[in-house]
Design a protein around this motif. Structure first.
Motif, PDB file in Angstrom:
ATOM      1  N   LEU A  66       3.390  -0.946  -4.489  1.00 52.50           N
ATOM      2  CA  LEU A  66       2.474   0.187  -4.422  1.00 52.50           C
ATOM      3  C   LEU A  66       3.221   1.512  -4.317  1.00 52.50           C
ATOM      4  O   LEU A  66       2.799   2.520  -4.905  1.00 52.50           O
ATOM      5  CB  LEU A  66       1.521   0.021  -3.232  1.00 52.50           C
ATOM      6  CG  LEU A  66       0.582  -1.193  -3.293  1.00 52.50           C
ATOM      7  CD1 LEU A  66      -0.339  -1.218  -2.075  1.00 52.50           C
ATOM      8  CD2 LEU A  66      -0.243  -1.179  -4.572  1.00 52.50           C
ATOM      9  N   SER A  67       4.317   1.533  -3.581  1.00 57.17           N
ATOM     10  CA  SER A  67       5.086   2.773  -3.445  1.00 57.17           C
ATOM     11  C   SER A  67       5.689   3.195  -4.775  1.00 57.17           C
ATOM     12  O   SER A  67       5.651   4.377  -5.140  1.00 57.17           O
ATOM     13  CB  SER A  67       6.188   2.604  -2.394  1.00 57.17           C
ATOM     14  OG  SER A  67       5.648   2.322  -1.123  1.00 57.17           O
ATOM     15  N   ALA A  69       4.549   2.477  -7.697  1.00 57.82           N
ATOM     16  CA  ALA A  69       3.450   2.930  -8.551  1.00 57.82           C
ATOM     17  C   ALA A  69       3.095   4.383  -8.268  1.00 57.82           C
ATOM     18  O   ALA A  69       2.910   5.192  -9.185  1.00 57.82           O
ATOM     19  CB  ALA A  69       2.228   2.030  -8.343  1.00 57.82           C
ATOM     20  N   VAL A  70       2.999   4.746  -6.987  1.00 56.32           N
ATOM     21  CA  VAL A  70       2.689   6.134  -6.617  1.00 56.32           C
ATOM     22  C   VAL A  70       3.803   7.072  -7.064  1.00 56.32           C
ATOM     23  O   VAL A  70       3.557   8.175  -7.579  1.00 56.32           O
ATOM     24  CB  VAL A  70       2.466   6.246  -5.094  1.00 56.32           C
ATOM     25  CG1 VAL A  70       2.340   7.706  -4.673  1.00 56.32           C
ATOM     26  CG2 VAL A  70       1.229   5.478  -4.677  1.00 56.32           C
ATOM     27  N   LEU A 227      -6.009   8.805  -6.289  1.00 58.88           N
ATOM     28  CA  LEU A 227      -5.164   7.746  -5.732  1.00 58.88           C
ATOM     29  C   LEU A 227      -5.780   6.376  -5.981  1.00 58.88           C
ATOM     30  O   LEU A 227      -5.092   5.445  -6.432  1.00 58.88           O
ATOM     31  CB  LEU A 227      -4.976   7.981  -4.228  1.00 58.88           C
ATOM     32  CG  LEU A 227      -4.185   6.911  -3.478  1.00 58.88           C
ATOM     33  CD1 LEU A 227      -2.764   6.816  -4.017  1.00 58.88           C
ATOM     34  CD2 LEU A 227      -4.173   7.204  -1.981  1.00 58.88           C
ATOM     35  N   ALA A 228      -7.080   6.246  -5.715  1.00 56.93           N
ATOM     36  CA  ALA A 228      -7.758   4.964  -5.933  1.00 56.93           C
ATOM     37  C   ALA A 228      -7.772   4.598  -7.406  1.00 56.93           C
ATOM     38  O   ALA A 228      -7.560   3.430  -7.782  1.00 56.93           O
ATOM     39  CB  ALA A 228      -9.188   5.032  -5.391  1.00 56.93           C
ATOM     40  N   LEU A 231      -4.248   3.386  -8.457  1.00 62.00           N
ATOM     41  CA  LEU A 231      -3.979   2.032  -7.982  1.00 62.00           C
ATOM     42  C   LEU A 231      -4.829   1.007  -8.736  1.00 62.00           C
ATOM     43  O   LEU A 231      -4.379  -0.110  -9.002  1.00 62.00           O
ATOM     44  CB  LEU A 231      -4.255   1.944  -6.479  1.00 62.00           C
ATOM     45  CG  LEU A 231      -3.324   2.758  -5.566  1.00 62.00           C
ATOM     46  CD1 LEU A 231      -3.749   2.644  -4.123  1.00 62.00           C
ATOM     47  CD2 LEU A 231      -1.875   2.306  -5.734  1.00 62.00           C
ATOM     48  N   PHE A 234      -3.161   0.412 -12.038  1.00 60.56           N
ATOM     49  CA  PHE A 234      -1.968  -0.396 -11.797  1.00 60.56           C
ATOM     50  C   PHE A 234      -2.334  -1.865 -11.620  1.00 60.56           C
ATOM     51  O   PHE A 234      -1.723  -2.764 -12.228  1.00 60.56           O
ATOM     52  CB  PHE A 234      -1.239   0.131 -10.555  1.00 60.56           C
ATOM     53  CG  PHE A 234      -0.078  -0.710 -10.122  1.00 60.56           C
ATOM     54  CD1 PHE A 234       1.120  -0.679 -10.808  1.00 60.56           C
ATOM     55  CD2 PHE A 234      -0.184  -1.542  -9.012  1.00 60.56           C
ATOM     56  CE1 PHE A 234       2.201  -1.461 -10.407  1.00 60.56           C
ATOM     57  CE2 PHE A 234       0.879  -2.317  -8.595  1.00 60.56           C
ATOM     58  CZ  PHE A 234       2.078  -2.277  -9.298  1.00 60.56           C
ATOM     59  N   GLY A 235      -3.362  -2.123 -10.799  1.00 64.50           N
ATOM     60  CA  GLY A 235      -3.786  -3.503 -10.570  1.00 64.50           C
ATOM     61  C   GLY A 235      -4.343  -4.150 -11.819  1.00 64.50           C
ATOM     62  O   GLY A 235      -4.080  -5.335 -12.091  1.00 64.50           O
ATOM     63  N   GLN A 238      -1.447  -5.010 -14.137  1.00 64.76           N
ATOM     64  CA  GLN A 238      -0.689  -6.133 -13.588  1.00 64.76           C
ATOM     65  C   GLN A 238      -1.430  -7.454 -13.774  1.00 64.76           C
ATOM     66  O   GLN A 238      -0.814  -8.505 -13.992  1.00 64.76           O
ATOM     67  CB  GLN A 238      -0.426  -5.894 -12.098  1.00 64.76           C
ATOM     68  CG  GLN A 238       0.593  -4.818 -11.799  1.00 64.76           C
ATOM     69  CD  GLN A 238       2.011  -5.256 -12.093  1.00 64.76           C
ATOM     70  OE1 GLN A 238       2.524  -4.997 -13.181  1.00 64.76           O
ATOM     71  NE2 GLN A 238       2.648  -5.922 -11.161  1.00 64.76           N
ATOM     72  N   THR A 249       0.943   3.438 -14.847  1.00 67.15           N
ATOM     73  CA  THR A 249       0.907   4.554 -13.894  1.00 67.15           C
ATOM     74  C   THR A 249       1.588   5.792 -14.460  1.00 67.15           C
ATOM     75  O   THR A 249       1.112   6.915 -14.255  1.00 67.15           O
ATOM     76  CB  THR A 249       1.572   4.154 -12.574  1.00 67.15           C
ATOM     77  OG1 THR A 249       2.918   3.710 -12.823  1.00 67.15           O
ATOM     78  CG2 THR A 249       0.804   3.038 -11.895  1.00 67.15           C
ATOM     79  N   LYS A 271      -0.051  14.327  -4.094  1.00 69.11           N
ATOM     80  CA  LYS A 271       0.742  13.220  -4.625  1.00 69.11           C
ATOM     81  C   LYS A 271       2.219  13.389  -4.283  1.00 69.11           C
ATOM     82  O   LYS A 271       2.944  12.418  -4.071  1.00 69.11           O
ATOM     83  CB  LYS A 271       0.565  13.135  -6.146  1.00 69.11           C
ATOM     84  CG  LYS A 271      -0.820  12.630  -6.552  1.00 69.11           C
ATOM     85  CD  LYS A 271      -1.053  11.220  -6.039  1.00 69.11           C
ATOM     86  CE  LYS A 271      -2.414  10.687  -6.414  1.00 69.11           C
ATOM     87  NZ  LYS A 271      -3.501  11.337  -5.676  1.00 69.11           N
TER      88      LYS A 271
END
Length: 653
Positions: A66-67, A69-70, A227-228, A231, A234-235, A238, A249, A271
């Motif tokens: 997650l980090s 990705a951000v 942000l949501a 993510l 990204f999910g 994946q 991302t 961000k």
């Protein structure tokens, strides 16, 4: 309960250590990764033994994923597409041809010098293909270089990260599934890049469209929506294809950044803060899990491997990728030297070490140790010498940037423009008022009739090469917005603006490096009226070491009384706009305006014409100027050409 407390304590220590490292690095003006590494290793099992990242178990992998990705989303969000367009060919080559050269060169160096098996050697090379944006970004903020070089380094750092991470996964899959052929590896790479790019592009466009139309949402909630959404993309990527989320991302960040959102500045700040937190925690945890003994066990062959990567592979890659780019040899040398590795290499290497160990394949710990050795050497050697190298190659624009771009064509700004012009410095005015622009043209000043927010006009005006950006329209709030935009888009060496003295504005000012022009709460309309009506004199004084305190006090008293405004300061041969928080030094030559209502009074008494002019005198004595003489057209030029202390010319108001 005790186990959960231990995990909580681990995270608390990691956050505190990471932010402390950021603070120290900010104070000492060095890349933060230097202290993140030092703090992580010191707190790990080979140091004080306070941090044990392996206790987080699967949670560490989640934090890493997650980090990263951000971090990559924030990198894509901050990419300047206009700057990238100027180096698009070189950037494309670095991300494609450069990746291949680094993969082959790094693999051969690791095999021949580090004595690694071919499979492990190429896995290492795939891991160090990337040039960490989390290191490049802060480095370029501290070491200013010309915009083409900065854009190329930033673009490479962001775009090559997902490519390198996906390439590493493909190489790892090949190692774990030795029966897979080269064609399967290429197809896997293409699928991950393609799926991630499509999902990121469509998702980023939908996210930008939603934010533009969702007027009912507060700014803070919009940041969380982004942000949501990031993510979620990204999910989704994946889920469809493993390791394609990183590409999604990056592309989503680029698309959202290009959507011209009204709250874009606040979004980037939010961000950016998340990225700093993610990098801080992640690097401390990963370096705390590093075994120093495993690094020393690599031997000198691994050191030579990293040095070959820095001094041979990287220069060859840059030379071939920028062959017909128009970059000069100085720029190419800087690009060849600056390629520090960062968080993506460390995080992916840490995960691969776990996977290789679980599959019973030797080399996992060695790979991780070699990657961290590469990070240490590149960050310490390249990051800490970048400023010196830039100065040696004369790539620092602040040392040679002159001239000004001024937004506003009022009488005061035109006067300042002429003073710059008569010092043979380029100056451009921008205003939306056609009448004001016409007056500027009549005074032989270069002017654009446009908005100061128009990026294309700013580029055409030459903001990329000037030393000063000055916003001085009659609206102080507009001036602050213009200056902030100039900082974010172009980052000129000096940005000043006329804006109200407000606590909130001053806070923003400090964060965005916008200085308040001239004096606090300058009544610009009043001084423009003074100039038009001839109620001012143009003065100059040179501060001397002997009596400096008295001269400062005299000037400050006149400023507080609203009778004097310092306009420009000539210091060590450089002309710059005076700022409200300026600390005047000995040998500074100050050009100022002094309010003098007597010409208007005498004009009324004598029934004279409405001619107005500015005269030059020396402080603290103020000489009276008769008004019967006509205005001289070349007065400013006479001021510029006369020696210091002998300037007694007259300037048209």
């Amino acid at each position: 309960m005790e186990g959960s407390f231990e995990l909580t304590l681990q995270m608390v220590i990691a956050v505190c250590a990471g932010i402390s490292a950021q603070v120290i690095a900010e104070y000492l003006k060095v890349p933060s990764i230097v202290f993140l590494l030092i703090f992580g290793v010191s707190l790990g099992s080979d140091g004080l033994g306070l941090l044990h990242p392996q206790e987080l178990g699967v949670g560490l992998e989640v934090i890493v994923a997650l980090s990263v990705a951000v971090i990559l989303f924030e990198g894509g969000l901050n990419l300047n597409l206009r700057d990238l367009g100027k180096v698009s060919g070189s950037l494309r080559n670095l991300v494609t041809l450069g990746t291949l050269i680094t993969l082959l060169g790094g693999g051969m160096a690791a095999h021949w010098l580090g004595e690694f098996p071919w499979s492990i050697a190429f896995l290492y090379a795939a891991l160090v293909v990337v040039t960490g944006p989390t290191v490049i970004g802060p480095l370029l903020k501290q070491v200013k270089v010309d915009r083409r070089v900065a854009a190329l380094l930033e673009g490479e750092g962001v775009l090559i990260d997902p490519v390198g991470a996906i390439l590493s996964v493909v190489v790892l899959d090949t190692i774990l599934n030795s029966d897979a052929g080269a064609s399967a590896a290429i197809v896997g790479l293409g699928l991950r890049l393609g799926i991630g790019g499509v999902i990121g592009g469509i998702g980023g466009w939908l996210l930008g469209l939603f934010l533009k139309r969702a007027d009912f949402l507060s700014e803070d909630l919009k940041n969380l929506v982004v942000l949501a959404g990031m993510l979620g993309l990204f999910g989704l990527a994946q889920t469809i294809r493993s390791e394609s989320g990183l590409m999604a991302t990056v592309v989503a960040g680029i698309v959202v950044g290009a959507s011209s959102l009204p709250e874009e500045r606040l979004l980037r700040r939010f961000k950016g803060q998340l990225t700093v937190l993610g990098v801080s925690v992640l690097f401390v945890l990963l370096s705390a899990d590093l075994s120093i003994d495993s690094v020393f066990a690599l031997g000198w062959g691994s050191v030579f491997t990293v040095l070959a990567l820095m001094t041979l592979v990287r220069p060859v890659s840059v030379s071939l990728c920028t062959w017909n780019s128009g970059l000069n040899w100085r720029q190419k040398i800087f690009l060849s030297w600056i390629a520090p590795k960062g968080i993506v290499s460390a995080s992916v290497a840490s995960l691969f070490a776990i996977l290789l160990t679980e599959r019973g394949i030797n080399g996992g710990d060695s790979i991780k140790a070699l990657v961290f050795l590469t990070i240490m050497l590149t960050v310490f050697l390249q990051g800490l010498t970048a400023r010196w190298v830039a100065q040696w190659l004369q790539l620092n624009p602040q040392e040679k940037a002159t001239g000004a771009v001024i937004v506003g064509c009022n009488p005061l700004s035109r006067l300042i423009a002429r003073l710059f012009q008569e010092q043979e410095e380029e100056v451009v005015l921008i205003d939306t008022d056609p009448e004001a622009c016409q007056k500027a043209e009549e005074e032989n000043l270069r002017v654009f009739q446009s908005s100061g927010l128009d990026v294309e006009v700013l580029e055409e005006a030459g903001i990329e090469s000037v030393g000063t950006f000055l916003a001085m329209t009659n609206n102080g709030e507009v001036n602050l917005v213009l200056a902030q935009r100039a900082v974010e888009e172009f980052a000129p060496p000096r940005v000043v603006a006329v804006f109200p003295r407000d606590p909130q504005a001053n806070t923003t000012n400090n964060k965005t490096k916008v200085n308040q022009a001239f004096v606090s709460q300058l009544p610009i309309k009043t001084w423009n009226k003074y100039i038009v009506e001839g109620q001012v004199k143009l003065g100059t004084t040179t501060l001397k070491e002997l009596g400096l305190a008295f001269q400062r006090a005299h000037l400050q008293a006149l400023i507080r009384a609203g009778e004097l405004v310092p306009l420009l300061i000539e210091r060590q041969g450089n002309l710059q706009v005076a700022s409200a928080n300026e600390t005047w030094q000995a040998d500074d030559q100050i050009i100022y305006l002094l309010h003098d209502p007597r010409p208007k009074l005498l004009k009324r008494l004598s029934g004279g014409s409405s001619s107005s002019r500015l005269a030059v005198e020396k402080l603290p004595e103020v000489e009276e100027i008769p008004i019967s003489e006509p205005v001289e057209e070349k007065a400013v030029k006479e001021i510029a050409n006369k020696p210091k202390g002998e300037k007694e010319a007259k300037v048209e108001g």
